[in-house]
Design an enzyme around this catalytic site. Structure first.
Site, PDB file in Angstrom:
ATOM      1  N   CYS A 162     -39.363 -16.800 -20.438  1.00 47.96           N
ATOM      2  CA  CYS A 162     -39.376 -15.344 -20.517  1.00 47.96           C
ATOM      3  C   CYS A 162     -39.252 -14.868 -19.088  1.00 47.96           C
ATOM      4  CB  CYS A 162     -40.666 -14.825 -21.156  1.00 47.96           C
ATOM      5  SG  CYS A 162     -40.752 -13.015 -21.127  1.00 47.96           S
ATOM      6  N   CYS A 176     -41.817 -11.622 -18.216  1.00 48.43           N
ATOM      7  CA  CYS A 176     -43.277 -11.796 -18.157  1.00 48.43           C
ATOM      8  C   CYS A 176     -43.618 -13.172 -18.712  1.00 48.43           C
ATOM      9  CB  CYS A 176     -43.987 -10.678 -18.903  1.00 48.43           C
ATOM     10  SG  CYS A 176     -43.393 -10.428 -20.586  1.00 48.43           S
ATOM     11  N   SER A 177     -44.171 -13.228 -19.917  1.00 43.62           N
ATOM     12  CA  SER A 177     -44.476 -14.534 -20.511  1.00 43.62           C
ATOM     13  C   SER A 177     -44.508 -14.429 -22.034  1.00 43.62           C
ATOM     14  CB  SER A 177     -45.798 -15.084 -19.975  1.00 43.62           C
ATOM     15  OG  SER A 177     -46.845 -14.174 -20.237  1.00 43.62           O
ATOM     16  N   CYS A 178     -43.522 -13.740 -22.612  1.00 47.83           N
ATOM     17  CA  CYS A 178     -43.434 -13.633 -24.066  1.00 47.83           C
ATOM     18  C   CYS A 178     -43.278 -15.039 -24.641  1.00 47.83           C
ATOM     19  CB  CYS A 178     -42.251 -12.759 -24.467  1.00 47.83           C
ATOM     20  SG  CYS A 178     -42.463 -11.042 -23.934  1.00 47.83           S
TER      21      CYS A 178
END
Length: 198
Positions: A102, A105-107
């Site tokens: 991602c 961000c950190s999906c």
């Protein structure tokens, strides 16, 4: 960048400090912390994704449904919810290796993969895996993908969370779903690893 950002001792110390602070401030009780840990260890997490992969390896009709509509196929097994509303599974083959990231961000598909590893959230991984995936897989994860295999990088977002259906390793024909699931790792479902033969 290293695949291990902090030592296990450092992580444990940070977790203990955060837990103590939340309990001290009245945000959570010890029982609530224990229950949350139990949920992510036993009720959601990589073991659920591993079960989905094992079912796909042993049930061609389920595999077809999983590749067509991952969210719906996972729901058949009672898996879904927050961070798993719109999932897409991409399949590794002899000619294609998939890896997810991602870049914003950190999906991440929490219902099938559990909590994201620290390295997944690091800016270095998120930017480098897109630019030089073969090099990152080799240097940071010890995964050497042959030049003859195409590497596809999938960028998850809040609207679409990808995860990988890894290849079934040779020598597993006689194994049932439970035994197969025990071979499958979170990293194989991210694409930074592969499933090793037993």
């Amino acid at each position: 960048m290293s695949a291990t950002v902090r030592s296990q001792e450092e992580i444990a110390a940070r977790v203990k400090a955060l837990e103590a602070l939340m309990i001290e401030k009245g945000i959570m009780t010890t029982e609530a912390v224990d229950r949350l840990a139990e949920i992510y260890e036993n009720e959601v997490g990589p073991q659920l994704g591993a079960g989905v992969v094992a079912k796909a390896w042993t049930d061609p009709e389920f595999k077809a449904r999983l590749l067509e509509n991952s969210t719906k196929a996972c729901a058949e097994l009672g898996i879904g919810g927050l961070q798993g509303e719109d999932m897409v599974v991409v399949e590794n083959t002899d000619t294609v290796h998939n890896v997810i990231t991602c870049t914003l961000c950190s999906c991440y598909p929490w219902p099938v993969l559990g909590l994201p590893p620290n390295w997944y959230k690091e800016p270095a991984y998120r930017s480098r895996i897109v630019r030089e995936p073969r090099k990152v897989l080799r240097e940071d994860f010890g995964l050497d993908i042959p030049d003859s295999v195409e590497i596809r990088v999938w960028d998850s977002s809040s609207e679409m969370r990808y995860w990988v259906l890894p290849q079934r390793p040779a020598g597993t024909d006689g194994l049932d779903e439970k035994a197969l699931a025990e071979l499958i790792t979170r990293d194989a479902m991210i694409g930074t690893g592969v499933v090793a033969a037993p």
